[in-house]
Design a protein around this motif. Sequence first.
Motif, PDB file in Angstrom:
ATOM      1  N   ALA A   4      50.022  38.052  60.220  1.00 43.95           N
ATOM      2  CA  ALA A   4      50.188  37.301  58.979  1.00 43.95           C
ATOM      3  C   ALA A   4      49.400  37.948  57.848  1.00 43.95           C
ATOM      4  CB  ALA A   4      49.747  35.853  59.171  1.00 43.95           C
ATOM      5  N   THR A   7      51.037  41.273  56.700  1.00 40.10           N
ATOM      6  CA  THR A   7      52.338  41.140  56.019  1.00 40.10           C
ATOM      7  C   THR A   7      52.284  40.186  54.829  1.00 40.10           C
ATOM      8  OG1 THR A   7      52.956  39.400  57.601  1.00 40.10           O
ATOM      9  CG2 THR A   7      53.644  41.656  58.115  1.00 40.10           C
ATOM     10  N   THR A   9      51.612  37.088  54.672  1.00 39.87           N
ATOM     11  CA  THR A   9      52.286  35.836  54.999  1.00 39.87           C
ATOM     12  C   THR A   9      51.291  34.689  54.934  1.00 39.87           C
ATOM     13  OG1 THR A   9      53.834  36.973  56.468  1.00 39.87           O
ATOM     14  CG2 THR A   9      53.583  34.596  56.769  1.00 39.87           C
ATOM     15  N   LEU A  11      49.562  31.445  55.924  1.00 38.66           N
ATOM     16  CA  LEU A  11      49.418  30.791  57.219  1.00 38.66           C
ATOM     17  C   LEU A  11      48.573  29.533  57.038  1.00 38.66           C
ATOM     18  CD1 LEU A  11      49.876  30.904  60.305  1.00 38.66           C
ATOM     19  CD2 LEU A  11      47.773  32.224  60.479  1.00 38.66           C
ATOM     20  N   ALA A 163      52.910  27.261  48.813  1.00 44.35           N
ATOM     21  CA  ALA A 163      53.240  28.657  49.111  1.00 44.35           C
ATOM     22  C   ALA A 163      54.103  29.258  48.006  1.00 44.35           C
ATOM     23  CB  ALA A 163      53.960  28.754  50.450  1.00 44.35           C
ATOM     24  N   GLN A 167      53.139  32.375  45.603  1.00 40.31           N
ATOM     25  CA  GLN A 167      54.016  33.545  45.581  1.00 40.31           C
ATOM     26  C   GLN A 167      54.434  33.890  44.157  1.00 40.31           C
ATOM     27  OE1 GLN A 167      57.055  33.572  48.557  1.00 40.31           O
ATOM     28  NE2 GLN A 167      58.299  35.097  47.532  1.00 40.31           N
TER      29      GLN A 167
END
Length: 286
Positions: A4, A7, A9, A11, A163, A167
């Motif tokens: 995670a 990449t 990501t 979590l 999230a 982003q």
Amino acid sequence: IDHAAATATLLAFVTGHGATRAVLAPTLAPRAGRHLAQAAVALDADRRLGLARLIVEGRLRSQRNLLRKLLRERDPPPAAAVRAIADLNRLIGHGGDGRVAAAARVDVAMGYEGAAAAAYWPAIAALCHPDFAFDTRTRRPAPDPANIALNFLGWLLHRDVAAAVMQAGLHPGFGALHSVSDRHDACVYDLMEEFRGHFIEGLLVYVSNRRMLRADMFTADGDGWRMGRGGGPALVRAYETRAAALVASRTAGRRVTYRQRMIEQAQALARHCEGGPAYVPHETPF
């Protein structure tokens, strides 16, 4: 966890009741300018009010659309739902002449949202299975299975919207409708408004009436209630199915998943703050 981090990501670490305990996030991108643009909106009374009006009206339109959609399956329709739609119509108005559009201050806009909620929640209660009837929307402490389920679904939505906000390079704490605070993510709560009807209230009506969520998944715990082991997985499965469903996107010109719509809306909010096109909230389709 290593994958995670490698990449980028997001979590989330959660409790057994669905509440987020901590988040592992990638290193912040160089978005200082975007954060300053958000802060400028929050500090400018007129710009903040304009965005707050849009957010409240988006919430009310999604509430109305959800009730209209749910009433297609009810004959005769619950009186509480019919009254709620009439009240929402008066608040929204036509062509920008509604009460929300004319709100002179942010607190007035929030007051109209509260007035809508006073009619909306009894309508949702009337549309749920009788096992999940509730008198009022109470978050803490949750007095009944319906409010527990609503809280749980709210945590799931908060996680996805947070999230999307990150982003898009937005600061989660700079809001328009919700005041800037160190105690909650104002921007996340702003963006959640337009998705609440579909992912929280509408989903509770759906899972309760189709017996995917049942009363035997909850137990009395002292003066309140507690959700058992079966309730959480049932809500997560229903939520994930809905999040992966496709919906029309004006931005992409095609159908995208609801999670992608959240990202699109976060990006649209960022462009609005930076002086781009006016923000257009997502509306629950009906």
